[in-house]
Design a protein around this motif. Structure first.
Motif, PDB file in Angstrom:
ATOM      1  N   LEU A 126       0.835  -1.200   0.000  1.00 19.65           N
ATOM      2  CA  LEU A 126       0.000   0.000   0.000  1.00 19.65           C
ATOM      3  C   LEU A 126       0.872   1.253   0.000  1.00 19.65           C
ATOM      4  CD1 LEU A 126      -2.731  -1.058   2.589  1.00 19.65           C
ATOM      5  CD2 LEU A 126      -2.900  -1.058   0.091  1.00 19.65           C
ATOM      6  N   SER A 127       0.627   2.122  -0.963  1.00 21.58           N
ATOM      7  CA  SER A 127       1.285   3.433  -1.017  1.00 21.58           C
ATOM      8  C   SER A 127       0.530   4.284  -2.025  1.00 21.58           C
ATOM      9  CB  SER A 127       2.758   3.321  -1.444  1.00 21.58           C
ATOM     10  OG  SER A 127       2.862   3.090  -2.834  1.00 21.58           O
ATOM     11  N   THR A 128       0.731   5.577  -1.944  1.00 19.68           N
ATOM     12  CA  THR A 128       0.047   6.475  -2.874  1.00 19.68           C
ATOM     13  C   THR A 128       0.430   6.163  -4.309  1.00 19.68           C
ATOM     14  OG1 THR A 128       0.053   8.200  -1.191  1.00 19.68           O
ATOM     15  CG2 THR A 128      -0.343   8.892  -3.461  1.00 19.68           C
ATOM     16  N   GLN A 129       1.718   5.865  -4.540  1.00 20.72           N
ATOM     17  CA  GLN A 129       2.191   5.634  -5.897  1.00 20.72           C
ATOM     18  C   GLN A 129       1.692   4.308  -6.458  1.00 20.72           C
ATOM     19  OE1 GLN A 129       3.139   8.942  -6.356  1.00 20.72           O
ATOM     20  NE2 GLN A 129       4.437   7.944  -7.844  1.00 20.72           N
ATOM     21  N   LEU A 130       1.865   3.213  -5.702  1.00 18.58           N
ATOM     22  CA  LEU A 130       1.574   1.882  -6.234  1.00 18.58           C
ATOM     23  C   LEU A 130       0.101   1.701  -6.548  1.00 18.58           C
ATOM     24  CD1 LEU A 130       3.906  -0.370  -4.052  1.00 18.58           C
ATOM     25  CD2 LEU A 130       4.325   0.618  -6.291  1.00 18.58           C
ATOM     26  N   GLN A 131      -0.772   2.335  -5.791  1.00 15.99           N
ATOM     27  CA  GLN A 131      -2.200   2.207  -6.068  1.00 15.99           C
ATOM     28  C   GLN A 131      -2.670   3.172  -7.162  1.00 15.99           C
ATOM     29  OE1 GLN A 131      -1.187   1.240  -2.824  1.00 15.99           O
ATOM     30  NE2 GLN A 131      -1.816  -0.732  -3.646  1.00 15.99           N
ATOM     31  N   SER A 132      -1.784   4.083  -7.588  1.00 17.00           N
ATOM     32  CA  SER A 132      -2.183   5.032  -8.628  1.00 17.00           C
ATOM     33  C   SER A 132      -2.067   4.437 -10.029  1.00 17.00           C
ATOM     34  CB  SER A 132      -1.319   6.299  -8.546  1.00 17.00           C
ATOM     35  OG  SER A 132       0.034   6.007  -8.892  1.00 17.00           O
ATOM     36  N   PHE A 133      -1.364   3.309 -10.160  1.00 16.12           N
ATOM     37  CA  PHE A 133      -1.232   2.669 -11.464  1.00 16.12           C
ATOM     38  C   PHE A 133      -2.453   1.791 -11.735  1.00 16.12           C
ATOM     39  CE2 PHE A 133       3.161   3.213  -9.864  1.00 16.12           C
ATOM     40  CZ  PHE A 133       3.595   4.138 -10.807  1.00 16.12           C
TER      41      PHE A 133
END
Length: 747
Positions: free
Chosen positions: A643-650
């Motif tokens: 979980l992180s802002t970046q990984l879930q943005s893809f």
């Protein structure tokens, strides 16, 4: 004793300016602490009877960088004051008007300074030089009237100011001594009419404004002009004004990107004093050879991005790139230093162009003839070109092998043979080009192994691009000796073996903060023309090509994709904390993704797709805050996506072809974070996956919502196809008129 005190304070100003030069431009950042302490120590050793430095207090949070000391106004004998680029902010102190003997005042490039009024300037009757470039003039609408009272003013520099007011009612001024006027990079919508009443002007710079309408003919009476730059304005399309050809004292003429069209008149030969001529980025046509013989002082000419076709002019620098020149390349004259002929329609072989000279062309430094229709082999006469720093032959139809004589170019720094049909092995004679910074042999048919001597002898390499060839064998460990290497592209070859563990020795990729040395290393300076040429390259990343020149020194990338690399990803790669792009996709890599890949904090693009990687995505990936492209698809990865802002943005396609769970994929994780059992026989036949139902229904409804009106409503159908045809024409025009030139010249 008073003279000694004044000298000490003048020396203090020099110290202040030096310290300020190390301050950050951000107004919220204070001076470097060590420099702050040095100032306090300097104050301690002074006898400050008038308490002028009372605000310099130990532990005080006030930033010495932010204000111009008021005591400067008491230095009555001061004649020269330069505080430019010092990050001062706030209002300019009116006490500067007490410096009645001041001849030179430069407060330029202090972009947070504000001139609430310029009445104080009237107290400087001896002023000859005034520079307030970058200052906010919001409150100083009277600047022209005040400056008009300076009888001795010779130079006035007001470029890149904020809200510089142009009063249209003023048509006459009394600048009897003014010779230099710089109003560039403002938002002027018209040329101030009072300029045309200044016969003493020899220098006028009005580039980068919003000036519209017809180029005014008021300049025709300014017979003393030596420098005139009207580039990058919004003048109405027109031919070059005929009166301009009468300014026969002009040495610099800049008319870049102002909508000029039609032919260049032969009357331009009257400008016999011109040394620098820039007519680029217009719509000029026709020939040029009928007037160039009279421009005997011409050293630099830029006619690029026009529609000119003719013979090669005689000058020190020639830029005719992105035009419509055809036929064979013309012979090069011995005096030529820089030649840019890229993105034209030159054809034929290189032999006549390169080898016809019986003597060595010792002056040519840069030769760019890329993106033409040149064919045949690269000739064997490079010993005639000993001064070459840059050679670009990319995007032609050249065939054959690299000639051994190319290794005689011992001073060359950039060699680009990209996108031709060259074959064979890279000759070992090239190992003697020790100054080489950029080597691009991509998109050819070269074979053999990647030469180990590149790592042993080309130790200054910044860019090595061997992409899309037929190289095979292992990546030599010697490559790891290239400590300046920033871009390594070996993609789309037949390279096998493991990724060298010694890649961690590529120190330019392990450095996040670039020093000034990197910037100097990426440019060529010419003192004769006072210009810099920035080395450039094309970088393929995220499925697209990007052209880097001035920012090349900031880019770092490794691309080993589409090869046959085996083994595990070495954990040593995690030491490359300055690496911005890593592509290892479409190989045969196995094992787990190393946990310390998450240490590569500078990564913006990471592609590990289409390998045989297994295990979980390391939790350290959640710390890759700059990541804007990620592809882990088609491996054997399992478990929950961290979980992180970046990984879930893809989107889910970044993870497709694995056994992953958790957002953004649709598969939910079990309570312990593991991927749930996907073979539940009890519900396999009784339930239909809602996702698939939604996809089918969405497709059917969307399809008929768009297609049905086109089938049954005639007017809609005609309008739709008319719009498609219009878009197609615009795309074609854009493609046909957009050059692929990568010229980066600053002067």
């Amino acid at each position: 004793m008073r003279a000694v005190a004044i000298s000490l304070f003048v020396f203090l100003l020099v110290i202040v300016a030096t310290v300020i030069s190390f301050c950050d431009g951000n107004s919220n950042v204070l001076c470097i602490e060590s420099e702050r302490q040095a100032l306090l120590k300097f104050k301690h050793d002074l006898i400050d009877e008038t308490n002028r430095l009372s605000s310099w207090i130990e532990g005080d949070q006030e930033d010495f960088c932010k204000w111009i000391p008021e005591f400067i106004g008491s230095l009555k004998r001061l004649t020269y004051l330069n505080l430019s680029g010092s990050f001062f902010e706030g209002a300019i102190p009116h006490k500067l008007g007490n410096l009645s003997k001041l001849h030179y005042l430069d407060l330029g490039r202090n972009y947070h300074l504000e001139a609430k009024t310029l009445q104080w300037v009237s107290g400087l009757p001896s002023l000859q030089y005034l520079d307030l470039s970058g200052v906010n003039f919001s409150g100083a609408t009277d600047w022209l009237q005040v400056a008009n009272k300076l009888p001795s003013l010779v130079e006035l520099h007001l470029s890149d100011c904020i809200n510089l007011y142009n009063d249209p009612s003023i048509v006459s001024v009394n600048y009897t001594s003014l010779a230099v006027l710089d109003l560039s990079s403002n938002s002027l919508s018209a040329i101030p009419t009072w300029i045309f009443n200044l016969p003493s002007l020899v220098y006028i710079n009005l580039n980068w404004n919003d000036i519209g309408g017809v180029i005014p003919n008021g300049f025709q009476n300014m017979s003393s002009l030596k420098f005139l730059d009207l580039s990058w304005n919004a003048f109405s399309p027109s031919s070059i004004p005929r009166w301009l050809y009468n300014l026969n004292h002009l040495q610099f003429l800049g008319l870049r990107s102002i909508g000029l069209q039609g032919n260049i008149s032969s009357a331009i030969r009257n400008l016999s004093s011109v040394t620098h001529l820039d007519l680029s980025e217009n719509m000029l046509e026709g020939t040029i050879s009928n007037f160039l013989d009279s421009l005997c002082n011409l050293r630099e000419m830029d006619l690029s991005r026009n529609k000119i076709h003719d013979e090669l002019p005689v000058t020190r620098l020639v830029d005719l790139s992105s035009n419509q020149f055809t036929g064979p390349l013309p012979p090069v004259l011995p005096s030529l230093g820089y030649l840019f002929l890229s993105t034209n329609f030159f054809s034929g072989s290189l032999s006549h162009f390169l080898c016809i000279s019986s003597t060595k062309v010792r002056s040519l430094t840069i030769l760019d003839i890329g993106s033409n229709l040149l064919s045949g082999e690269i000739p064997h006469c490079w010993e005639n070109w000993p001064a070459l720093d840059v050679l670009k032959l990319a995007n032609n139809n050249l065939t054959g092998k690299i000639p051994v004589s190319l290794g005689s170019l011992l001073s060359i720094r950039l060699l680009n043979l990209r996108n031709n049909s060259l074959f064979g092995e890279v000759p070992s004679a090239m190992q003697h080009i020790a100054d080489l910074k950029i080597l691009d042999l991509s998109e050819n048919q070269f074979s053999g192994s990647v030469p180990a001597w590149m790592g042993e002898n080309l130790t200054g390499l910044m860019v090595l691009n061997l992409r899309s060839n037929n190289f095979h064998g292992h990546i030599p460990d010697k490559i790891c000796a290239l400590h300046s290497l920033q871009i390594l592209d070996l993609a789309s070859n037949n390279i096998s073996g493991a990724i060298p563990k010694c890649f961690s020795n590529l120190s330019a990729m392990a450095t996040k903060n670039k020093t000034l040395w990197y910037f100097a290393n990426g440019a060529i300076w010419d003192s004769f023309l006072s210009m810099s040429y920035f080395l450039d390259t094309l970088l393929f990343t995220r499925g697209r090509e990007f052209d880097y020149s001035t920012t090349l020194v900031l880019v770092t990338s490794i691309d080993l994709s589409a090869n046959s690399l085996r083994g595990e990803i070495s954990k040593e790669l995690g030491n490359l904390v300055g690496l911005m792009s890593l592509n290892l996709s479409r190989n045969l890599l196995t094992g787990k993704i190393p946990e310390n890949i998450g240490n590569m904090e500078s990564l913006e693009s990471l592609d590990l797709s289409m390998n045989r990687l297994y295990g979980e995505i390391p939790s350290s990936f959640s710390g890759l805050n700059f990541l804007n492209h990620l592809n882990l698809s088609y491996n054997k990865l399992t478990g929950q996506i961290p979980l992180s802002t970046q990984l879930q943005s893809f989107d889910m396609f970044s993870y497709i072809g694995n056994h992953l769970c958790g957002p953004p994929v649709t598969k939910n994780c079990s309570a312990n974070g593991a991927t749930p059992n996907v073979t539940n026989a009890g519900s396999k036949g009784s339930k239909v996956n809602g996702l698939y139902v939604s996809i089918v229904l969405g497709f059917v409804i969307g399809f008929w919502a768009v297609v049905a009106p086109l089938l049954f409503i005639r007017s809609w159908r005609f309008a739709y196809y008319h719009k498609l045809d219009d878009v197609g024409r615009k795309l074609y025009v854009f493609w046909a008129t957009t050059g692929r030139s990568s010229f980066r010249c600053v002067w």
